[in-house]
Design an enzyme around this catalytic site. Structure first.
Site, PDB file in Angstrom:
ATOM      1  CB  THR A   1      19.831   5.109 -14.968  1.00 42.06           C
ATOM      2  OG1 THR A   1      18.478   4.959 -15.404  1.00 42.06           O
ATOM      3  CG2 THR A   1      20.618   5.847 -16.043  1.00 42.06           C
ATOM      4  CB  THR A   2      17.751   1.293 -17.973  1.00 37.86           C
ATOM      5  OG1 THR A   2      17.120   0.955 -16.745  1.00 37.86           O
ATOM      6  CG2 THR A   2      17.679   0.118 -18.917  1.00 37.86           C
TER       7      THR A   2
ATOM      8  CG  HIS B   1      16.530   6.475 -19.975  1.00 39.81           C
ATOM      9  ND1 HIS B   1      17.632   7.274 -19.834  1.00 39.81           N
ATOM     10  CD2 HIS B   1      16.645   5.503 -19.047  1.00 39.81           C
ATOM     11  CE1 HIS B   1      18.395   6.778 -18.872  1.00 39.81           C
ATOM     12  NE2 HIS B   1      17.818   5.717 -18.372  1.00 39.81           N
ATOM     13  N   GLY B   2      15.470   9.971 -19.739  1.00 38.57           N
ATOM     14  CA  GLY B   2      16.135  11.255 -19.927  1.00 38.57           C
ATOM     15  C   GLY B   2      15.215  12.381 -20.375  1.00 38.57           C
TER      16      GLY B   2
ATOM     17  N   GLY C   1      10.737   9.722 -15.011  1.00 39.07           N
ATOM     18  CA  GLY C   1      10.994   9.616 -13.578  1.00 39.07           C
ATOM     19  C   GLY C   1      11.873  10.709 -13.033  1.00 39.07           C
TER      20      GLY C   1
ATOM     21  NE  ARG D   1      20.946   0.013  -8.695  1.00 36.24           N
ATOM     22  CZ  ARG D   1      21.604   0.237  -9.826  1.00 36.24           C
ATOM     23  NH1 ARG D   1      21.477   1.399 -10.426  1.00 36.24           N
ATOM     24  NH2 ARG D   1      22.370  -0.670 -10.356  1.00 36.24           N
ATOM     25  CG  HIS D   2      15.291   2.146  -7.428  1.00 40.19           C
ATOM     26  ND1 HIS D   2      14.523   1.198  -8.032  1.00 40.19           N
ATOM     27  CD2 HIS D   2      16.121   2.632  -8.385  1.00 40.19           C
ATOM     28  CE1 HIS D   2      14.860   1.109  -9.305  1.00 40.19           C
ATOM     29  NE2 HIS D   2      15.846   1.950  -9.548  1.00 40.19           N
TER      30      HIS D   2
ATOM     31  CD  GLU E   1       9.451   3.029 -21.843  1.00 44.61           C
ATOM     32  OE1 GLU E   1       8.524   2.380 -21.305  1.00 44.61           O
ATOM     33  OE2 GLU E   1      10.230   3.751 -21.191  1.00 44.61           O
TER      34      GLU E   1
ATOM     35  CD  GLU F   1      11.024   1.277 -15.984  1.00 44.74           C
ATOM     36  OE1 GLU F   1      10.550   2.281 -16.513  1.00 44.74           O
ATOM     37  OE2 GLU F   1      12.075   1.270 -15.321  1.00 44.74           O
TER      38      GLU F   1
ATOM     39  CG  ASN G   1      10.500   5.412 -12.848  1.00 46.17           C
ATOM     40  OD1 ASN G   1      10.771   5.351 -11.650  1.00 46.17           O
ATOM     41  ND2 ASN G   1      11.030   4.597 -13.733  1.00 46.17           N
TER      42      ASN G   1
ATOM     43  CG  ASP H   1      12.098   3.154 -10.237  1.00 45.51           C
ATOM     44  OD1 ASP H   1      11.039   2.616  -9.881  1.00 45.51           O
ATOM     45  OD2 ASP H   1      12.708   2.854 -11.280  1.00 45.51           O
ATOM     46  CG  HIS H   2      15.065   8.236  -8.882  1.00 42.92           C
ATOM     47  ND1 HIS H   2      15.984   7.246  -8.605  1.00 42.92           N
ATOM     48  CD2 HIS H   2      15.131   8.455 -10.216  1.00 42.92           C
ATOM     49  CE1 HIS H   2      16.592   6.890  -9.729  1.00 42.92           C
ATOM     50  NE2 HIS H   2      16.086   7.605 -10.720  1.00 42.92           N
TER      51      HIS H   2
ATOM     52  CG  HIS I   1      13.683  -0.973 -12.975  1.00 41.47           C
ATOM     53  ND1 HIS I   1      14.713  -0.437 -13.715  1.00 41.47           N
ATOM     54  CD2 HIS I   1      13.856  -2.319 -13.020  1.00 41.47           C
ATOM     55  CE1 HIS I   1      15.472  -1.426 -14.189  1.00 41.47           C
ATOM     56  NE2 HIS I   1      14.975  -2.579 -13.762  1.00 41.47           N
TER      57      HIS I   1
ATOM     58  NE  ARG J   1      18.934  -1.493 -11.380  1.00 47.85           N
ATOM     59  CZ  ARG J   1      19.279  -0.989 -12.574  1.00 47.85           C
ATOM     60  NH1 ARG J   1      18.603  -0.005 -13.114  1.00 47.85           N
ATOM     61  NH2 ARG J   1      20.306  -1.475 -13.227  1.00 47.85           N
TER      62      ARG J   1
HETATM   63  N1  PXP Z   1      11.663   3.913 -19.135  1.00 46.17           N
HETATM   64  C1  PXP Z   1      12.495   2.920 -18.752  1.00 46.17           C
HETATM   65  C2  PXP Z   1      12.302   1.582 -19.366  1.00 46.17           C
HETATM   66  C3  PXP Z   1      13.479   3.129 -17.769  1.00 46.17           C
HETATM   67  O1  PXP Z   1      14.292   2.122 -17.401  1.00 46.17           O
HETATM   68  C4  PXP Z   1      13.575   4.393 -17.159  1.00 46.17           C
HETATM   69  C5  PXP Z   1      14.577   4.615 -16.078  1.00 46.17           C
HETATM   70  O2  PXP Z   1      14.228   3.866 -14.966  1.00 46.17           O
HETATM   71  C6  PXP Z   1      12.673   5.391 -17.576  1.00 46.17           C
HETATM   72  C7  PXP Z   1      11.750   5.144 -18.572  1.00 46.17           C
HETATM   73  C8  PXP Z   1      12.666   6.743 -16.942  1.00 46.17           C
HETATM   74  O3  PXP Z   1      13.863   7.419 -17.173  1.00 46.17           O
HETATM   75  P1  PXP Z   1      14.130   8.797 -16.419  1.00 46.17           P
HETATM   76  O4  PXP Z   1      14.232   8.492 -14.968  1.00 46.17           O
HETATM   77  O5  PXP Z   1      15.400   9.274 -17.029  1.00 46.17           O
HETATM   78  O6  PXP Z   1      12.949   9.692 -16.713  1.00 46.17           O
END
Ligand code: PXP
Length: 235
Positions: free
Chosen positions: A98-99, A189-190, A211, A48-49, A149, A68, A6, A8-9, A42, A44
Protein backbone atom coordinates in the site's frame (compact mmCIF):
# COMPACT_ATOMS: atom_id res chain seq x y z
CA UNK A 1 -15.19 16.23 9.58
CA UNK A 2 -16.26 14.49 6.37
CA UNK A 3 -15.60 10.96 5.20
CA UNK A 4 -14.15 9.80 1.90
CA UNK A 5 -14.69 6.08 1.44
CA UNK A 6 -11.89 4.32 -0.41
CA UNK A 7 -13.38 1.50 -2.49
CA UNK A 8 -10.11 0.16 -3.96
CA UNK A 9 -10.42 -3.12 -2.09
CA UNK A 10 -13.79 -3.92 -3.59
CA UNK A 11 -11.79 -4.04 -6.82
CA UNK A 12 -9.02 -6.05 -5.14
CA UNK A 13 -11.56 -8.73 -4.27
CA UNK A 14 -13.15 -8.63 -7.72
CA UNK A 15 -9.78 -8.94 -9.41
CA UNK A 16 -8.91 -12.01 -7.33
CA UNK A 17 -11.20 -13.97 -9.63
CA UNK A 18 -11.28 -11.76 -12.72
CA UNK A 19 -14.96 -11.28 -13.51
CA UNK A 20 -17.32 -8.67 -12.11
CA UNK A 21 -18.06 -9.55 -8.48
CA UNK A 22 -18.18 -7.71 -6.17
CA UNK A 23 -19.31 -4.86 -8.38
CA UNK A 24 -17.68 -1.44 -8.00
CA UNK A 25 -20.88 0.19 -9.25
CA UNK A 26 -22.97 -1.55 -6.63
CA UNK A 27 -20.47 -0.58 -3.92
CA UNK A 28 -20.46 3.02 -5.14
CA UNK A 29 -24.26 3.17 -5.16
CA UNK A 30 -24.48 1.84 -1.60
CA UNK A 31 -21.77 4.20 -0.34
CA UNK A 32 -23.37 7.20 -2.03
CA UNK A 33 -26.57 6.67 -0.05
CA UNK A 34 -24.60 7.52 3.10
CA UNK A 35 -23.55 10.98 4.26
CA UNK A 36 -20.09 10.86 2.71
CA UNK A 37 -18.12 13.53 0.91
CA UNK A 38 -16.59 11.44 -1.84
CA UNK A 39 -15.55 8.06 -3.13
CA UNK A 40 -11.80 7.68 -3.07
CA UNK A 41 -10.18 5.57 -5.79
CA UNK A 42 -6.52 5.00 -6.52
CA UNK A 43 -5.70 4.34 -10.15
CA UNK A 44 -2.30 2.74 -9.75
CA UNK A 45 0.22 2.47 -12.54
CA UNK A 46 -0.04 -1.35 -12.40
CA UNK A 47 -3.90 -1.25 -12.19
CA UNK A 48 -3.77 -3.81 -9.40
CA UNK A 49 -7.22 -2.83 -8.13
CA UNK A 50 -9.11 0.07 -9.72
CA UNK A 51 -9.17 -0.06 -13.53
CA UNK A 52 -9.74 2.86 -15.87
CA UNK A 53 -13.32 1.76 -16.60
CA UNK A 54 -14.17 1.74 -12.89
CA UNK A 55 -13.45 5.46 -12.75
CA UNK A 56 -15.61 6.22 -15.76
CA UNK A 57 -18.44 4.02 -14.42
CA UNK A 58 -18.42 5.68 -11.00
CA UNK A 59 -18.21 9.13 -12.57
CA UNK A 60 -21.35 8.30 -14.59
CA UNK A 61 -23.21 7.80 -11.30
CA UNK A 62 -22.58 11.48 -10.60
CA UNK A 63 -20.28 10.65 -7.69
CA UNK A 64 -17.70 13.03 -6.32
CA UNK A 65 -14.44 11.17 -6.89
CA UNK A 66 -11.25 11.78 -4.96
CA UNK A 67 -8.67 10.30 -7.33
CA UNK A 68 -5.44 9.15 -5.74
CA UNK A 69 -2.71 9.23 -8.34
CA UNK A 70 1.01 9.27 -8.93
CA UNK A 71 2.40 12.38 -10.59
CA UNK A 72 2.83 10.78 -14.00
CA UNK A 73 1.76 12.10 -17.38
CA UNK A 74 -0.23 8.92 -18.11
CA UNK A 75 -2.49 9.28 -15.07
CA UNK A 76 -2.66 13.06 -15.41
CA UNK A 77 -4.18 12.60 -18.88
CA UNK A 78 -6.89 10.34 -17.45
CA UNK A 79 -7.55 12.77 -14.58
CA UNK A 80 -7.97 15.64 -17.03
CA UNK A 81 -10.48 13.55 -18.97
CA UNK A 82 -12.47 12.39 -15.96
CA UNK A 83 -12.29 15.67 -14.03
CA UNK A 84 -12.74 14.23 -10.53
CA UNK A 85 -13.80 16.44 -7.65
CA UNK A 86 -10.28 16.22 -6.25
CA UNK A 87 -6.97 14.51 -6.81
CA UNK A 88 -4.54 13.43 -4.14
CA UNK A 89 -0.99 13.09 -5.42
CA UNK A 90 0.68 10.08 -3.84
CA UNK A 91 4.06 8.36 -4.16
CA UNK A 92 3.93 4.98 -5.83
CA UNK A 93 6.33 2.09 -5.75
CA UNK A 94 5.55 -1.10 -7.61
CA UNK A 95 6.61 -3.48 -4.88
CA UNK A 96 4.71 -1.82 -2.03
CA UNK A 97 1.56 -3.41 -0.63
CA UNK A 98 0.00 0.00 0.00
CA UNK A 99 1.14 3.64 -0.05
CA UNK A 100 3.87 3.31 2.52
CA UNK A 101 5.02 6.85 3.07
CA UNK A 102 4.18 10.41 2.19
CA UNK A 103 5.15 12.11 -1.06
CA UNK A 104 8.44 14.01 -1.08
CA UNK A 105 7.02 17.28 -2.38
CA UNK A 106 10.06 19.27 -1.27
CA UNK A 107 12.59 17.59 -3.53
CA UNK A 108 10.38 17.79 -6.64
CA UNK A 109 8.58 21.03 -5.97
CA UNK A 110 9.25 22.66 -9.33
CA UNK A 111 8.04 19.54 -11.22
CA UNK A 112 4.92 19.25 -9.06
CA UNK A 113 4.14 22.96 -9.35
CA UNK A 114 3.93 22.57 -13.13
CA UNK A 115 2.28 19.13 -12.91
CA UNK A 116 -0.73 20.34 -10.93
CA UNK A 117 -1.35 23.48 -13.02
CA UNK A 118 -3.55 21.86 -15.71
CA UNK A 119 -5.50 19.99 -13.02
CA UNK A 120 -6.19 23.22 -11.15
CA UNK A 121 -7.15 24.96 -14.38
CA UNK A 122 -9.90 22.34 -14.81
CA UNK A 123 -11.23 23.24 -11.36
CA UNK A 124 -9.99 20.02 -9.72
CA UNK A 125 -9.00 20.42 -6.07
CA UNK A 126 -5.42 19.29 -5.54
CA UNK A 127 -4.13 17.58 -2.44
CA UNK A 128 -0.62 16.35 -1.52
CA UNK A 129 -0.32 13.13 0.49
CA UNK A 130 2.54 13.94 2.84
CA UNK A 131 4.00 12.90 6.15
CA UNK A 132 3.33 15.41 8.96
CA UNK A 133 6.60 17.17 8.24
CA UNK A 134 6.93 20.97 8.21
CA UNK A 135 9.26 20.98 5.19
CA UNK A 136 6.71 19.00 3.17
CA UNK A 137 3.85 21.23 4.37
CA UNK A 138 5.71 24.34 3.26
CA UNK A 139 6.59 22.79 -0.10
CA UNK A 140 2.91 21.89 -0.64
CA UNK A 141 1.97 25.50 0.01
CA UNK A 142 4.73 26.71 -2.32
CA UNK A 143 3.52 24.63 -5.27
CA UNK A 144 -0.05 25.91 -4.88
CA UNK A 145 -1.85 22.82 -3.55
CA UNK A 146 -5.31 23.36 -2.08
CA UNK A 147 -5.04 20.60 0.50
CA UNK A 148 -2.58 18.37 2.23
CA UNK A 149 -3.59 14.88 3.28
CA UNK A 150 -1.50 13.86 6.24
CA UNK A 151 -0.28 10.26 6.14
CA UNK A 152 -1.53 8.71 9.39
CA UNK A 153 0.31 5.40 8.93
CA UNK A 154 2.93 6.10 11.62
CA UNK A 155 0.23 7.29 14.00
CA UNK A 156 -1.83 4.14 13.35
CA UNK A 157 1.17 1.85 13.89
CA UNK A 158 2.05 3.70 17.10
CA UNK A 159 -1.56 3.40 18.27
CA UNK A 160 -1.31 -0.39 17.99
CA UNK A 161 1.63 -0.24 20.39
CA UNK A 162 -0.19 2.11 22.76
CA UNK A 163 2.38 4.88 22.26
CA UNK A 164 0.66 7.24 19.88
CA UNK A 165 1.02 10.59 21.69
CA UNK A 166 4.14 11.81 19.84
CA UNK A 167 2.72 10.84 16.45
CA UNK A 168 -0.58 12.54 17.22
CA UNK A 169 1.31 15.66 18.27
CA UNK A 170 3.21 15.67 14.95
CA UNK A 171 -0.13 15.58 13.12
CA UNK A 172 -1.50 18.45 15.21
CA UNK A 173 1.58 20.63 14.63
CA UNK A 174 1.67 19.94 10.88
CA UNK A 175 -2.06 20.61 10.53
CA UNK A 176 -1.80 23.94 12.35
CA UNK A 177 1.17 25.00 10.25
CA UNK A 178 -0.64 24.07 7.05
CA UNK A 179 -3.76 25.96 8.07
CA UNK A 180 -1.67 29.04 8.89
CA UNK A 181 -0.33 28.88 5.33
CA UNK A 182 -3.88 28.72 3.96
CA UNK A 183 -3.93 25.00 3.17
CA UNK A 184 -6.90 22.81 4.02
CA UNK A 185 -6.04 19.59 5.83
CA UNK A 186 -7.22 16.00 5.38
CA UNK A 187 -5.84 12.78 6.83
CA UNK A 188 -5.79 9.10 6.03
CA UNK A 189 -4.10 5.72 6.01
CA UNK A 190 -4.43 3.01 8.61
CA UNK A 191 -7.36 4.70 10.35
CA UNK A 192 -9.83 2.25 11.85
CA UNK A 193 -12.78 1.92 14.21
CA UNK A 194 -10.48 1.95 17.26
CA UNK A 195 -8.14 4.83 16.52
CA UNK A 196 -10.25 7.21 14.44
CA UNK A 197 -11.73 9.05 17.45
CA UNK A 198 -8.31 10.63 18.06
CA UNK A 199 -8.56 12.53 14.78
CA UNK A 200 -11.13 14.75 16.51
CA UNK A 201 -8.24 16.17 18.58
CA UNK A 202 -6.76 17.75 15.44
CA UNK A 203 -8.39 21.14 14.94
CA UNK A 204 -10.01 21.89 11.62
CA UNK A 205 -9.53 18.55 9.85
CA UNK A 206 -11.73 18.57 6.75
CA UNK A 207 -11.82 14.99 5.57
CA UNK A 208 -10.68 11.50 6.47
CA UNK A 209 -10.04 9.02 3.67
CA UNK A 210 -10.54 5.50 4.92
CA UNK A 211 -10.54 2.25 2.99
CA UNK A 212 -9.14 -0.96 4.42
CA UNK A 213 -10.93 -0.94 7.77
CA UNK A 214 -14.30 -0.03 6.26
CA UNK A 215 -14.15 -2.66 3.52
CA UNK A 216 -12.92 -5.24 6.07
CA UNK A 217 -15.86 -4.54 8.37
CA UNK A 218 -18.21 -4.57 5.39
CA UNK A 219 -17.34 -8.22 4.80
CA UNK A 220 -19.15 -9.01 8.06
CA UNK A 221 -21.80 -6.32 8.46
CA UNK A 222 -22.35 -4.99 4.93
CA UNK A 223 -20.98 -1.83 3.37
CA UNK A 224 -23.78 0.47 4.36
CA UNK A 225 -23.55 -0.51 8.03
CA UNK A 226 -19.74 -0.30 8.00
CA UNK A 227 -19.89 3.25 6.64
CA UNK A 228 -22.63 4.26 9.09
CA UNK A 229 -20.54 3.00 12.02
CA UNK A 230 -17.52 5.00 10.85
CA UNK A 231 -19.63 8.14 10.33
CA UNK A 232 -20.95 7.77 13.87
CA UNK A 233 -17.38 7.71 15.23
CA UNK A 234 -16.20 10.83 13.43
CA UNK A 235 -19.20 13.10 13.79
N1 PXP B 1 -5.27 8.12 1.70
C1 PXP B 1 -4.35 7.78 0.78
C2 PXP B 1 -3.68 8.88 0.04
C3 PXP B 1 -4.05 6.44 0.50
O1 PXP B 1 -3.13 6.13 -0.43
C4 PXP B 1 -4.76 5.43 1.17
C5 PXP B 1 -4.50 4.00 0.84
O2 PXP B 1 -4.93 3.74 -0.45
C6 PXP B 1 -5.73 5.83 2.11
C7 PXP B 1 -5.96 7.16 2.38
C8 PXP B 1 -6.57 4.82 2.83
O3 PXP B 1 -5.80 4.01 3.65
P1 PXP B 1 -6.48 2.75 4.36
O4 PXP B 1 -6.88 1.81 3.28
O5 PXP B 1 -5.40 2.24 5.25
O6 PXP B 1 -7.68 3.27 5.11
Amino acid sequence: MKLGVNIDHIATLRNARGGFEPSIIEAAKIALKEDILALTMHLREDRRHIKDNDLYDVKKLGAKINLEMAATKEIQKIALDIVPYSVCIVPERRQEITTEGGLDVYSQKEYLKEFIKPLKEKGILVSMFIDPDIKQVEASSYIGADYIEMHTGSFSNAFEKGEYKDELEKLKVAAKHAQNLGLKVNAGHGLNYDNVYLMKEIDGLCELNIGHSIISKAVFVGLSSAIKQMLELIK
